[in-house]
Design a protein around this motif. Structure first.
Motif, PDB file in Angstrom:
ATOM      1  N   PRO A  32       0.798  -1.309   0.137  1.00  0.00           N
ATOM      2  CA  PRO A  32      -0.101   0.005  -0.083  1.00  0.00           C
ATOM      3  C   PRO A  32       0.818   1.223  -0.086  1.00  0.00           C
ATOM      4  N   LEU A  33       0.505   2.236  -0.776  1.00  0.00           N
ATOM      5  CA  LEU A  33       0.989   3.545  -0.749  1.00  0.00           C
ATOM      6  C   LEU A  33       0.880   4.454   0.248  1.00  0.00           C
ATOM      7  N   HIS A  34       1.887   4.879   1.042  1.00  0.00           N
ATOM      8  CA  HIS A  34       1.515   5.728   2.351  1.00  0.00           C
ATOM      9  C   HIS A  34       0.853   6.815   1.734  1.00  0.00           C
ATOM     10  N   ALA A  35       0.174   7.607   2.615  1.00  0.00           N
ATOM     11  CA  ALA A  35      -0.596   8.917   2.189  1.00  0.00           C
ATOM     12  C   ALA A  35      -0.016   9.917   1.781  1.00  0.00           C
ATOM     13  N   ILE A  57      13.618   5.056  -1.879  1.00  0.00           N
ATOM     14  CA  ILE A  57      14.992   4.675  -1.584  1.00  0.00           C
ATOM     15  C   ILE A  57      15.018   4.979  -0.296  1.00  0.00           C
ATOM     16  N   LEU A  58      15.967   4.111   0.636  1.00  0.00           N
ATOM     17  CA  LEU A  58      16.407   4.511   2.083  1.00  0.00           C
ATOM     18  C   LEU A  58      17.834   5.192   1.890  1.00  0.00           C
ATOM     19  N   PRO A  59      17.678   6.731   2.408  1.00  0.00           N
ATOM     20  CA  PRO A  59      19.091   7.455   2.224  1.00  0.00           C
ATOM     21  C   PRO A  59      20.347   6.495   2.569  1.00  0.00           C
ATOM     22  N   VAL A  60      21.378   6.879   1.955  1.00  0.00           N
ATOM     23  CA  VAL A  60      22.502   6.184   2.025  1.00  0.00           C
ATOM     24  C   VAL A  60      22.351   4.694   2.227  1.00  0.00           C
ATOM     25  N   THR A  61      21.735   4.174   2.702  1.00  0.00           N
ATOM     26  CA  THR A  61      21.722   2.412   2.542  1.00  0.00           C
ATOM     27  C   THR A  61      21.399   2.086   0.993  1.00  0.00           C
ATOM     28  N   SER A  62      20.658   2.858   0.492  1.00  0.00           N
ATOM     29  CA  SER A  62      20.101   2.424  -0.733  1.00  0.00           C
ATOM     30  C   SER A  62      21.380   2.529  -1.928  1.00  0.00           C
ATOM     31  N   GLU A  63      21.936   3.824  -1.667  1.00  0.00           N
ATOM     32  CA  GLU A  63      23.094   4.080  -2.388  1.00  0.00           C
ATOM     33  C   GLU A  63      24.414   3.067  -2.080  1.00  0.00           C
ATOM     34  N   LEU A  64      24.329   2.257  -1.140  1.00  0.00           N
ATOM     35  CA  LEU A  64      25.336   1.116  -0.860  1.00  0.00           C
ATOM     36  C   LEU A  64      25.303  -0.079  -1.274  1.00  0.00           C
ATOM     37  N   GLY A  65      23.806  -0.381  -1.745  1.00  0.00           N
ATOM     38  CA  GLY A  65      23.628  -1.692  -2.458  1.00  0.00           C
ATOM     39  C   GLY A  65      22.504  -2.097  -1.732  1.00  0.00           C
ATOM     40  N   LEU A  66      21.602  -1.539  -1.165  1.00  0.00           N
ATOM     41  CA  LEU A  66      20.248  -2.112  -0.758  1.00  0.00           C
ATOM     42  C   LEU A  66      19.516  -2.777  -1.878  1.00  0.00           C
ATOM     43  N   PRO A  67      19.132  -3.856  -1.843  1.00  0.00           N
ATOM     44  CA  PRO A  67      18.182  -4.277  -3.060  1.00  0.00           C
ATOM     45  C   PRO A  67      17.364  -3.454  -3.404  1.00  0.00           C
ATOM     46  N   ASP A 114       8.287   8.945   8.081  1.00  0.00           N
ATOM     47  CA  ASP A 114       7.452   8.252   8.057  1.00  0.00           C
ATOM     48  C   ASP A 114       7.254   7.368   7.042  1.00  0.00           C
ATOM     49  N   GLU A 115       7.416   7.743   5.757  1.00  0.00           N
ATOM     50  CA  GLU A 115       7.319   6.600   4.563  1.00  0.00           C
ATOM     51  C   GLU A 115       8.485   5.710   4.612  1.00  0.00           C
ATOM     52  N   GLN A 116       9.757   6.113   5.042  1.00  0.00           N
ATOM     53  CA  GLN A 116      10.799   5.188   5.372  1.00  0.00           C
ATOM     54  C   GLN A 116      10.159   4.141   6.089  1.00  0.00           C
ATOM     55  N   LEU A 117      10.116   4.242   7.350  1.00  0.00           N
ATOM     56  CA  LEU A 117       9.448   3.377   8.125  1.00  0.00           C
ATOM     57  C   LEU A 117       8.088   2.341   7.519  1.00  0.00           C
ATOM     58  N   HIS A 118       7.387   2.994   7.058  1.00  0.00           N
ATOM     59  CA  HIS A 118       6.397   2.286   6.272  1.00  0.00           C
ATOM     60  C   HIS A 118       6.769   1.182   5.159  1.00  0.00           C
ATOM     61  N   TYR A 119       7.738   1.829   4.163  1.00  0.00           N
ATOM     62  CA  TYR A 119       8.020   0.923   2.868  1.00  0.00           C
ATOM     63  C   TYR A 119       9.278   0.020   3.439  1.00  0.00           C
ATOM     64  N   PHE A 124       8.908  -3.930   3.919  1.00  0.00           N
ATOM     65  CA  PHE A 124      10.310  -4.522   3.077  1.00  0.00           C
ATOM     66  C   PHE A 124      10.151  -5.985   2.820  1.00  0.00           C
ATOM     67  N   GLY A 125       9.904  -6.595   3.733  1.00  0.00           N
ATOM     68  CA  GLY A 125      10.024  -8.108   3.557  1.00  0.00           C
ATOM     69  C   GLY A 125       9.196  -8.759   2.652  1.00  0.00           C
ATOM     70  N   LYS A 126       8.104  -8.023   2.362  1.00  0.00           N
ATOM     71  CA  LYS A 126       7.174  -8.349   1.425  1.00  0.00           C
ATOM     72  C   LYS A 126       7.554  -8.128   0.105  1.00  0.00           C
ATOM     73  N   ALA A 127       8.222  -6.857  -0.026  1.00  0.00           N
ATOM     74  CA  ALA A 127       8.415  -6.135  -1.375  1.00  0.00           C
ATOM     75  C   ALA A 127       9.752  -6.956  -1.786  1.00  0.00           C
ATOM     76  N   ILE A 128      10.478  -7.127  -0.960  1.00  0.00           N
ATOM     77  CA  ILE A 128      12.034  -7.318  -1.399  1.00  0.00           C
ATOM     78  C   ILE A 128      12.414  -8.953  -0.786  1.00  0.00           C
ATOM     79  N   LYS A 129      12.859  -9.787  -1.634  1.00  0.00           N
ATOM     80  CA  LYS A 129      13.211 -11.174  -0.901  1.00  0.00           C
ATOM     81  C   LYS A 129      14.762 -10.899  -0.479  1.00  0.00           C
TER      82      LYS A 129
END
Length: 459
Positions: A32-35, A57-67, A114-119, A124-129
């Protein structure tokens, strides 16, 4: 028009849609999309007459290789509906291949906390293996290396847990489940993190089953003492895709001092493995590794480097990790990443969310679930590390998307780690910062933990 098969948007969106000439399309990921995300997309659409793509994306963590998160929303004009499927396929291909210049759209990826915590916590575990699963097939080893936190004759007497007491072996039934779970999900399996896996009587059958079930890659780390010609042939024919043989020496004297075993045997085993691989014509990446132990000279390291650089596919030079003050500590770190570390710490204003709980699961022989090299490092010393699941009672997916992993990811995003003893004073979260360069036609990857030399890819 709203195209959303799972009906996960807030009801007010359906009732109060105010953009009659636009299509909001939600791909069927079940996220679900966050409001706040919806509000952001609509605000941009009011300013720009372009296709809008939302992929958080998650700041820095995505840039460093987060799926990468899948694309969660498209917003586009109804005027292009007849050609939309073709445009969408082109956009997805470009984004998947990281070709982001001159995209025919606006990619929205920055999100607030708030969106970071949501996604990245709740969904996260549902979206990405997981990127890979560490399978710990036992708790024993045939060597007693001086630096090993699990089996060292110096460190083992100081253990405060019973994990390395007696013999623990992963059951065949658990191995079958792991092969099936990882095969169906297309997840890589890594074997040999705290044990000598060649001691397990059904290791060959497990690797073969993994490949038959669809596991894309199976990696093995071993000390190589048991890697005779028969086992080498069986491993290759079973479908092993990569192997790391831990050496830590270039001479019999140093090998005896560090590993207490037969240097000539392991060298012979590696050379035979390479020959058999060539004879069988089977693709399996071969690596050798060298831990920079105390009292091991720079000359020894140089001899190791020169001996194996042209023989194997890659070599690993590892900074020594020691157990100090309840944490894994590196005796040195590589200068090559110092500036990058400083840059990312400035970007994150301190500490970014560690990648490990977003990319891996470690399954112990007793069914407990750990989540990083630091937690495994503490197996002999820390009784209080919380298992994030029970593989006897849950599937990998249930564990990966479950409440305990969600809570850990939330704490990492918020940097609220005071109650997490394995995390709060850890240094390994910095190891995902990588410096890449080409030296003498070799690709060199440097982190705080290791230097990896491998054949440079053809451009």
């Amino acid at each position: 028009m709203i195209k959303e098969p799972h009906k996960l948007l807030p009801q007010t969106i359906y009732e109060n849609w105010t953009m009659p000439d636009m299509v909001l399309e939600i791909p069927p990921h079940g996220i679900p999309l966050h409001a706040k995300s919806i509000k952001k997309l609509l605000s941009i659409a009011n300013r720009e007459a372009k296709i809008i793509v939302f992929r958080p994306i998650l700041p820095v963590t995505s840039e460093l290789g987060l799926p990468s998160y899948p694309i969660l929303a498209y917003l586009y004009s109804q005027n292009i509906s007849t050609i939309w499927q073709r445009i969408r396929q082109q956009i997805e291909a470009l984004i998947q291949n990281n070709i982001l210049d001159n995209l025919p759209c606006v990619v929205v990826d920055e999100i607030d906390i708030d969106e970071q915590l949501h996604y990245f916590s709740d969904y996260f575990g549902k979206a990405i293996k997981p990127s890979y699963v560490r399978v710990i097939v036992g708790n024993t080893c045939n060597l007693k290396c001086v630096m090993c936190p699990y089996h060292s004759p110096v460190l083992k007497p100081s253990h405060t847990t019973e994990f390395f007491q007696g013999k623990k072996v992963m059951s065949w039934e658990m191995m079958q489940r792991l092969a099936k779970d990882c095969g169906q999900a297309g997840i890589t399996i890594i074997i040999g993190s705290i044990e000598e896996p060649l001691l397990h009587p059904q290791l060959i059958e497990f690797i073969q089953l993994c490949r038959q079930e669809g596991v894309p890659k199976v990696h093995l780390t071993t000390n190589g003492q048991l890697l005779d010609k028969t086992r080498a042939t069986e491993l290759l024919q079973a479908g092993l895709t990569s192997i790391d043989i831990s050496l830590d020496a270039a001479t019999p004297e140093t090998y005896s001092k560090v590993r207490g075993a037969d240097f000539d045997r392991v060298e012979s085993n590696i050379n035979n493995f390479l020959k058999i691989r060539e004879q069988l014509g089977i693709a399996c990446e071969v690596r050798t590794s060298f831990v920079k132990n105390r009292d091991v000279s720079a000359e020894e390291e140089k001899r190791f480097f020169q001996r194996w650089l042209t023989k194997v596919d890659s070599i690993f030079l590892l900074n020594l990790a020691e157990y100090q003050d309840n944490n894994m500590r590196l005796t040195q770190t590589s200068d090559a990443v110092a500036n990058f570390l400083q840059y990312y710490q400035q970007q994150a204003q301190g500490r970014w969310a560690c990648l490990f709980p977003f990319s891996e699961i470690a399954v112990l022989p007793d069914g407990r679930i750990y989540y990083c090299t630091e937690t495994l490092f503490r197996l002999g010393f820390d009784k209080n590390i919380q298992s994030l699941g029970n593989y006897h009672q849950q599937t990998l997916q249930e564990i990966w998307s479950g409440d305990l992993f969600q809570k850990l990811r939330r704490d990492l995003i918020l940097n609220q780690l005071e109650k997490r003893t394995a995390c709060k004073d850890c240094e390994i979260w910095m190891s995902h910062v990588i410096h890449r360069e080409i030296k003498d036609k070799r690709q060199v990857l440097t982190t705080t933990v290791t230097e990896i030399y491998s054949q440079a890819q053809e451009s």
